[in-house]
Enzyme design. Structure first.
Site, PDB file in Angstrom:
ATOM      1  N   SER A   1     -21.961 -39.919  33.224  1.00 31.86           N
ATOM      2  CA  SER A   1     -22.358 -41.430  33.530  1.00 31.86           C
ATOM      3  C   SER A   1     -21.277 -42.732  33.569  1.00 31.86           C
ATOM      4  CB  SER A   1     -23.816 -41.444  33.346  1.00 31.86           C
ATOM      5  OG  SER A   1     -24.605 -40.108  33.258  1.00 31.86           O
TER       6      SER A   1
ATOM      7  N   LYS B   1     -21.008 -44.653  36.712  1.00 26.35           N
ATOM      8  CA  LYS B   1     -22.059 -45.524  37.213  1.00 26.35           C
ATOM      9  C   LYS B   1     -21.432 -46.627  36.442  1.00 26.35           C
ATOM     10  CE  LYS B   1     -25.632 -42.630  36.207  1.00 26.35           C
ATOM     11  NZ  LYS B   1     -26.180 -41.499  34.625  1.00 26.35           N
TER      12      LYS B   1
ATOM     13  N   TYR C   1     -23.885 -38.941  44.242  1.00 27.98           N
ATOM     14  CA  TYR C   1     -23.901 -38.596  42.860  1.00 27.98           C
ATOM     15  C   TYR C   1     -23.144 -37.779  42.379  1.00 27.98           C
ATOM     16  CZ  TYR C   1     -26.393 -39.004  38.654  1.00 27.98           C
ATOM     17  OH  TYR C   1     -26.898 -39.207  37.601  1.00 27.98           O
TER      18      TYR C   1
ATOM     19  N   TYR D   1     -28.579 -45.558  27.289  1.00 27.01           N
ATOM     20  CA  TYR D   1     -29.693 -44.912  27.243  1.00 27.01           C
ATOM     21  C   TYR D   1     -30.428 -45.700  26.505  1.00 27.01           C
ATOM     22  CZ  TYR D   1     -26.756 -42.347  30.322  1.00 27.01           C
ATOM     23  OH  TYR D   1     -25.587 -41.735  30.463  1.00 27.01           O
TER      24      TYR D   1
ATOM     25  N   VAL E   1     -22.122 -37.758  29.134  1.00 28.89           N
ATOM     26  CA  VAL E   1     -22.765 -36.364  28.391  1.00 28.89           C
ATOM     27  C   VAL E   1     -21.157 -35.321  28.496  1.00 28.89           C
ATOM     28  CG1 VAL E   1     -24.904 -36.553  28.974  1.00 28.89           C
ATOM     29  CG2 VAL E   1     -23.599 -35.528  30.695  1.00 28.89           C
TER      30      VAL E   1
END
Length: 313
Positions: free
Chosen positions: A68, A71, A195, A247, A265
């Protein structure tokens, strides 16, 4: 490349030594089978100061799956393509829910809460894909990462990408759900393909700290003088990282570390000390919110010892 200040070099080395000896290492992500094979004993850190000097220790040159953390770079690319029109597809508020939650999407008519939860990043990827073939869009993302890191060896770990695709049922559900509301415009399998692949880019701490330098210096890389984004956009990306980058652990990270950051992660965390340094840490074991356990501890120590928290020393 100039030498980092001796106190920074010593702090970074001390932190790496402390982290290597800690028994509490978190839990390595296993829901993506390829990630379960990573050595939980690994730890790397790299810090690049305003002069371009690097202080690195531990496994700082070992590539890992950035997941992530990618992103942040897809958000930067999408904003470059469509500007503020992007915010029609995704919000800017913390989610307070796990990164792969579907409940919130239903309440909010398919518009994801922010660009860093999975649904939001899938929506951002869909914007990048528009007008391209999946292979072209992916090539653009990888080339952008290579250019920022000044390293054209950066590549996608195909085994991780395939592993994500095989097990990505929740992400497929999120994408289909957004498609039903018209938030996703391209074929779902194309958007998801891009993605899964950009999350499977492999980079080292040193490469990641280099790639994120523009966010520490008002949108430009001070070594090359090249502007990546405007100062205002760099500030806004950092704001989103501070509020949404971890998050439902984002508040805790801001409280303890006090820097904009983005976790993945794979155990990586990229963090920004505005005007001072770009930082990347990696330790594969995660806490309950899916963020690197030792990575956060290391950053907490770094900001405390260097007086880098954005909220004051």
């Amino acid at each position: 490349m100039s030498h980092a200040a001796p106190d920074l070099v010593r702090v970074v080395q001390d932190i790496a030594d402390e982290m290597r000896q800690r028994p509490d290492r978190g839990t390595v992500a296993s829901y993506i089978p390829e990630l379960a094979n990573v050595d939980p004993g690994a730890f790397g850190i790299a810090v690049i100061d305003a002069d371009g000097a690097v202080a690195a220790a531990g496994d700082s040159d070992m590539p890992f799956s950035i997941q992530s953390v990618s992103k942040v770079f897809t958000l930067t690319l999408a904003l470059g393509m469509v500007g503020d029109k992007l915010w029609r597809h995704v919000g800017r508020e913390p989610s307070g829910n796990p990164f792969n939650s579907i409940v919130q999407l239903e309440r909010e008519r398919g518009v994801p809460r922010n660009p860093f939860i999975n649904a939001g990043a899938i929506a951002v990827t869909d914007v990048i894909l528009s007008g391209h073939q999946p292979r072209e869009a992916l090539g653009e993302i990888v080339r952008f990462m290579q250019a920022l890191a000044q390293d054209d060896t950066i590549a996608i770990d195909q085994a991780v990408a395939a592993s994500e695709k095989r097990t990505g049922f929740r992400n497929t559900a999120l994408a289909n759900y957004m498609k039903s509301f018209g938030v996703i415009e391209n074929p779902v399998e194309f958007t998801l393909g891009v993605y899964f692949h950009h999350c499977a880019i492999a980079m080292s701490c040193r490469q990641l700290a280099t790639a994120s330098r523009f966010l520490a210096h008002s949108g430009r890389n001070p070594s090359t003088g090249l502007s990546v984004v405007s100062p205002e956009r760099a500030r806004r990306i950092n704001a989103l990282m501070l509020t949404c980058g971890h998050y439902d652990g984002s508040g805790e990270f801001a409280y303890r570390v006090g820097l904009p950051g983005k976790s993945g992660v794979g155990g990586g965390i990229m963090a920004i000390a505005p005007g001072k340094a770009s930082i990347a840490v990696w330790s594969p074991g995660l806490d309950a919110a899916g963020n690197s356990h030792l990575g956060r501890l290391a950053l907490e120590r770094l900001t405390k010892r260097m007086g880098w928290s954005i909220f004051g020393a």
